[in-house]
Design a protein around this motif. Structure first.
Motif, PDB file in Angstrom:
ATOM      1  N   GLU A 192       0.636  -1.141  -0.055  1.00  0.00           N
ATOM      2  CA  GLU A 192       0.133  -0.018   0.085  1.00  0.00           C
ATOM      3  C   GLU A 192       0.905   1.428   0.225  1.00  0.00           C
ATOM      4  O   GLU A 192       0.548   2.186  -0.863  1.00  0.00           O
ATOM      5  CB  GLU A 192      -0.858   0.033   1.137  1.00  0.00           C
ATOM      6  CG  GLU A 192      -1.816  -1.103   1.330  1.00  0.00           C
ATOM      7  CD  GLU A 192      -2.704  -1.076   2.403  1.00  0.00           C
ATOM      8  OE1 GLU A 192      -2.551  -0.455   3.344  1.00  0.00           O
ATOM      9  OE2 GLU A 192      -3.887  -1.868   2.516  1.00  0.00           O
ATOM     10  N   ARG A 194       3.848   1.575  -1.269  1.00  0.00           N
ATOM     11  CA  ARG A 194       4.279   1.661  -2.748  1.00  0.00           C
ATOM     12  C   ARG A 194       3.427   2.244  -3.537  1.00  0.00           C
ATOM     13  O   ARG A 194       3.753   3.016  -4.493  1.00  0.00           O
ATOM     14  CB  ARG A 194       4.830   0.398  -3.208  1.00  0.00           C
ATOM     15  CG  ARG A 194       6.332  -0.156  -2.298  1.00  0.00           C
ATOM     16  CD  ARG A 194       6.761  -1.314  -3.243  1.00  0.00           C
ATOM     17  NE  ARG A 194       6.211  -2.472  -2.893  1.00  0.00           N
ATOM     18  CZ  ARG A 194       6.555  -3.163  -2.018  1.00  0.00           C
ATOM     19  NH1 ARG A 194       7.200  -3.137  -1.265  1.00  0.00           N
ATOM     20  NH2 ARG A 194       5.633  -4.449  -1.996  1.00  0.00           N
ATOM     21  N   THR A 195       2.388   1.619  -3.368  1.00  0.00           N
ATOM     22  CA  THR A 195       1.177   2.347  -4.228  1.00  0.00           C
ATOM     23  C   THR A 195       0.899   3.711  -4.092  1.00  0.00           C
ATOM     24  O   THR A 195       0.885   4.673  -4.966  1.00  0.00           O
ATOM     25  CB  THR A 195      -0.127   1.637  -4.061  1.00  0.00           C
ATOM     26  OG1 THR A 195       0.154   0.117  -4.116  1.00  0.00           O
ATOM     27  CG2 THR A 195      -1.262   2.020  -4.977  1.00  0.00           C
ATOM     28  N   ARG A 196       0.915   4.345  -2.748  1.00  0.00           N
ATOM     29  CA  ARG A 196       0.767   5.552  -2.625  1.00  0.00           C
ATOM     30  C   ARG A 196       1.846   6.206  -3.035  1.00  0.00           C
ATOM     31  O   ARG A 196       1.589   7.411  -3.619  1.00  0.00           O
ATOM     32  CB  ARG A 196       0.656   5.698  -1.184  1.00  0.00           C
ATOM     33  CG  ARG A 196      -0.841   5.356  -0.364  1.00  0.00           C
ATOM     34  CD  ARG A 196      -0.872   6.028   0.888  1.00  0.00           C
ATOM     35  NE  ARG A 196      -0.076   5.384   1.845  1.00  0.00           N
ATOM     36  CZ  ARG A 196      -0.338   4.299   2.554  1.00  0.00           C
ATOM     37  NH1 ARG A 196      -1.435   3.674   2.415  1.00  0.00           N
ATOM     38  NH2 ARG A 196       0.577   3.607   3.493  1.00  0.00           N
ATOM     39  N   GLU A 197       3.170   5.867  -2.886  1.00  0.00           N
ATOM     40  CA  GLU A 197       4.346   6.589  -3.683  1.00  0.00           C
ATOM     41  C   GLU A 197       4.110   6.683  -5.047  1.00  0.00           C
ATOM     42  O   GLU A 197       4.467   7.800  -5.652  1.00  0.00           O
ATOM     43  CB  GLU A 197       5.587   5.926  -3.099  1.00  0.00           C
ATOM     44  CG  GLU A 197       5.630   6.118  -1.405  1.00  0.00           C
ATOM     45  CD  GLU A 197       7.210   5.145  -0.906  1.00  0.00           C
ATOM     46  OE1 GLU A 197       7.626   4.459  -1.676  1.00  0.00           O
ATOM     47  OE2 GLU A 197       7.359   5.379   0.073  1.00  0.00           O
ATOM     48  N   ARG A 198       3.737   5.655  -5.623  1.00  0.00           N
ATOM     49  CA  ARG A 198       3.551   5.657  -7.078  1.00  0.00           C
ATOM     50  C   ARG A 198       2.424   6.521  -7.392  1.00  0.00           C
ATOM     51  O   ARG A 198       2.959   7.478  -8.527  1.00  0.00           O
ATOM     52  CB  ARG A 198       3.198   4.293  -7.517  1.00  0.00           C
ATOM     53  CG  ARG A 198       3.010   4.095  -9.202  1.00  0.00           C
ATOM     54  CD  ARG A 198       2.606   2.803  -9.782  1.00  0.00           C
ATOM     55  NE  ARG A 198       1.499   2.267  -8.613  1.00  0.00           N
ATOM     56  CZ  ARG A 198       0.196   2.597  -9.229  1.00  0.00           C
ATOM     57  NH1 ARG A 198       0.067   3.255 -10.262  1.00  0.00           N
ATOM     58  NH2 ARG A 198      -0.703   2.060  -8.485  1.00  0.00           N
ATOM     59  N   ILE A 199       1.514   6.545  -6.872  1.00  0.00           N
ATOM     60  CA  ILE A 199       0.289   7.745  -7.184  1.00  0.00           C
ATOM     61  C   ILE A 199       0.992   9.014  -6.922  1.00  0.00           C
ATOM     62  O   ILE A 199       0.754  10.095  -7.975  1.00  0.00           O
ATOM     63  CB  ILE A 199      -0.750   7.587  -6.478  1.00  0.00           C
ATOM     64  CG1 ILE A 199      -1.477   5.956  -6.855  1.00  0.00           C
ATOM     65  CG2 ILE A 199      -1.965   8.535  -6.782  1.00  0.00           C
ATOM     66  CD1 ILE A 199      -2.563   5.888  -5.929  1.00  0.00           C
ATOM     67  N   ALA A 200       1.640   9.389  -6.006  1.00  0.00           N
ATOM     68  CA  ALA A 200       1.969  10.712  -5.687  1.00  0.00           C
ATOM     69  C   ALA A 200       3.006  11.031  -6.891  1.00  0.00           C
ATOM     70  O   ALA A 200       3.040  12.074  -7.285  1.00  0.00           O
ATOM     71  CB  ALA A 200       2.932  10.511  -4.338  1.00  0.00           C
ATOM     72  N   LYS A 201       3.902  10.121  -7.119  1.00  0.00           N
ATOM     73  CA  LYS A 201       5.024  10.374  -8.094  1.00  0.00           C
ATOM     74  C   LYS A 201       4.281  10.807  -9.531  1.00  0.00           C
ATOM     75  O   LYS A 201       4.684  11.736 -10.192  1.00  0.00           O
ATOM     76  CB  LYS A 201       6.072   9.084  -8.304  1.00  0.00           C
ATOM     77  CG  LYS A 201       7.073   9.336  -9.503  1.00  0.00           C
ATOM     78  CD  LYS A 201       8.065   8.048  -9.501  1.00  0.00           C
ATOM     79  CE  LYS A 201       8.889   8.280 -10.542  1.00  0.00           C
ATOM     80  NZ  LYS A 201       9.862   7.107 -10.920  1.00  0.00           N
ATOM     81  N   GLU A 202       3.297  10.089  -9.776  1.00  0.00           N
ATOM     82  CA  GLU A 202       2.560  10.316 -11.154  1.00  0.00           C
ATOM     83  C   GLU A 202       1.810  11.698 -11.126  1.00  0.00           C
ATOM     84  O   GLU A 202       1.832  12.356 -12.095  1.00  0.00           O
ATOM     85  CB  GLU A 202       1.399   9.120 -11.412  1.00  0.00           C
ATOM     86  CG  GLU A 202       2.178   7.764 -11.477  1.00  0.00           C
ATOM     87  CD  GLU A 202       1.246   6.690 -12.019  1.00  0.00           C
ATOM     88  OE1 GLU A 202      -0.243   7.128 -11.592  1.00  0.00           O
ATOM     89  OE2 GLU A 202       1.374   5.649 -12.158  1.00  0.00           O
ATOM     90  N   ARG A 203       1.344  11.901  -9.815  1.00  0.00           N
ATOM     91  CA  ARG A 203       0.736  13.343  -9.970  1.00  0.00           C
ATOM     92  C   ARG A 203       1.850  14.450  -9.975  1.00  0.00           C
ATOM     93  O   ARG A 203       1.411  15.341 -10.651  1.00  0.00           O
ATOM     94  CB  ARG A 203       0.063  13.638  -8.341  1.00  0.00           C
ATOM     95  CG  ARG A 203      -1.284  12.658  -8.362  1.00  0.00           C
ATOM     96  CD  ARG A 203      -1.798  12.928  -7.025  1.00  0.00           C
ATOM     97  NE  ARG A 203      -3.128  12.119  -6.970  1.00  0.00           N
ATOM     98  CZ  ARG A 203      -3.887  12.062  -5.743  1.00  0.00           C
ATOM     99  NH1 ARG A 203      -3.293  12.567  -4.744  1.00  0.00           N
ATOM    100  NH2 ARG A 203      -4.838  11.165  -5.589  1.00  0.00           N
TER     101      ARG A 203
END
Length: 331
Positions: A192, A194-203
């Motif tokens: 979870e 890692r998913t939050r970090e990936r979403i934040a990076k995409e944003r």
């Protein structure tokens, strides 16, 4: 009995390190030969224990035998037992055995020194280029366990592993199954995160791209450029002083933006906003007139007040002589 009543086979066997039986011992021939020599030192002793110890110690006086094949710790244990149980201690015999044991101990020490010196010489002469990898960390127990799991040989033992208790310094003991469940929860939380970090990076990347496309407000930072583009779009869609709708001007600006590489969806939004705001400024500065047709949702109509002029910069100098056509105009 191999050596007869005058010797104790069990004592000889215990003194020989790593030998399971005298019959199969590699030292049997030498022991038999030495035991028959009349001038051998053990012949001067009477007690079978003393004679057995002396026989073994004599044999290892030879330089071609490894003194580490003698188990001196067993000798110490047996010698202490003999002293405790003996009614009359034969001090000369005891001294003889201690002297012979010391000789064996000195031989062991000398062999260690020789090995260390040879190892040091070997390290100085040879340079190893080997870099330890997984082969250097190979563990037989781990390999055997993994092999047993894969082949099914450990199927009966596996359930008991999960029933055992793992004790920590504090708190109650937990089973291995509970520990595995805890590890699963930790893995889920890590996923979870890692998913939050990936979403934040995409944003962040999306925001960076947006800032690159729209560096600031279109109607403030490049106002004069927007006014000029709007006026040119109006001139391109009208003849002389004929009126034109605001939507036609926005449509012309949309086409120009697409030709300059802007995406169609972004071009539509940008052209509508720019056209509306710029016409207000152009009206205020006297370039055009603005009106709206009567009725519900009447069209906004624009009219060029300087139909004969085809150059925006020249017209700007005529209308506002003190203004800088390339800079911002104060209104």
């Amino acid at each position: 009995m191999i050596f007869g009543d005058q010797m104790r086979d069990d004592v000889v066997l215990r003194l020989l390190e790593g030998q399971s039986s005298l019959e199969t011992s590699k030292f049997l021939d030498r022991l038999m030969e030495l035991s028959s020599l009349e001038e051998a030192e053990h012949q001067f002793l009477v007690d079978p224990f003393d004679r057995s110890v002396a026989l073994v110690f004599q044999m290892f006086q030879s330089s071609d035998l490894d003194p580490w094949d003698v188990d001196l710790s067993s000798f110490i244990e047996m010698f202490n037992e003999r002293i405790d149980k003996a009614e009359n201690i034969d001090l000369p015999s005891c001294g003889r055995m201690i002297r012979m044991a010391w000789s064996i101990l000195r031989g062991q020490a000398n062999s260690l020194i020789d090995r260390q010196e040879r190892a040091m010489d070997f390290e100085e002469e040879v340079e190893w280029d080997f870099e330890g990898g997984w082969e250097a960390e190979f563990d037989d127990d781990e390999y055997n366990f993994s092999l047993g799991v894969m082949t099914g040989a450990a199927d009966e033992a596996l359930p008991s592993i999960f029933e055992g208790r793992i004790h920590r310094e504090e708190g109650r003991p937990v089973t291995l199954g509970e520990l595995l469940l805890g590890l699963q929860d930790a893995s889920r939380l890590a996923d979870e995160q890692r998913t939050r970090e990936r979403i934040a990076k995409e944003r962040r990347e999306a925001h960076e791209k947006a800032r690159e496309r729209f560096s600031g407000s279109l109607h403030v930072e490049d106002l004069e450029g927007d006014l000029k583009r709007t006026w040119q779009a109006l001139k391109a869609r009208t003849r002389k002083s004929e009126p034109i709708s605001l939507s036609d001007v926005a449509d012309q600006m949309n086409r120009d933006s697409i030709l300059h590489g802007l995406e169609e969806e972004e071009a539509i939004t940008e052209s509508q906003v720019t056209a509306f705001v710029s016409t207000l400024f152009l009206t205020n500065r006297g370039y055009i007139s603005l009106g709206q047709e009567s009725g519900y949702n009447g069209q906004i109509v624009l009219q060029d007040l300087w139909g004969e002029s085809e150059d925006y910069d020249e017209l700007t100098q005529r209308l506002h002589p003190t203004s800088d056509p390339t800079g911002a105009q104060n209104v």
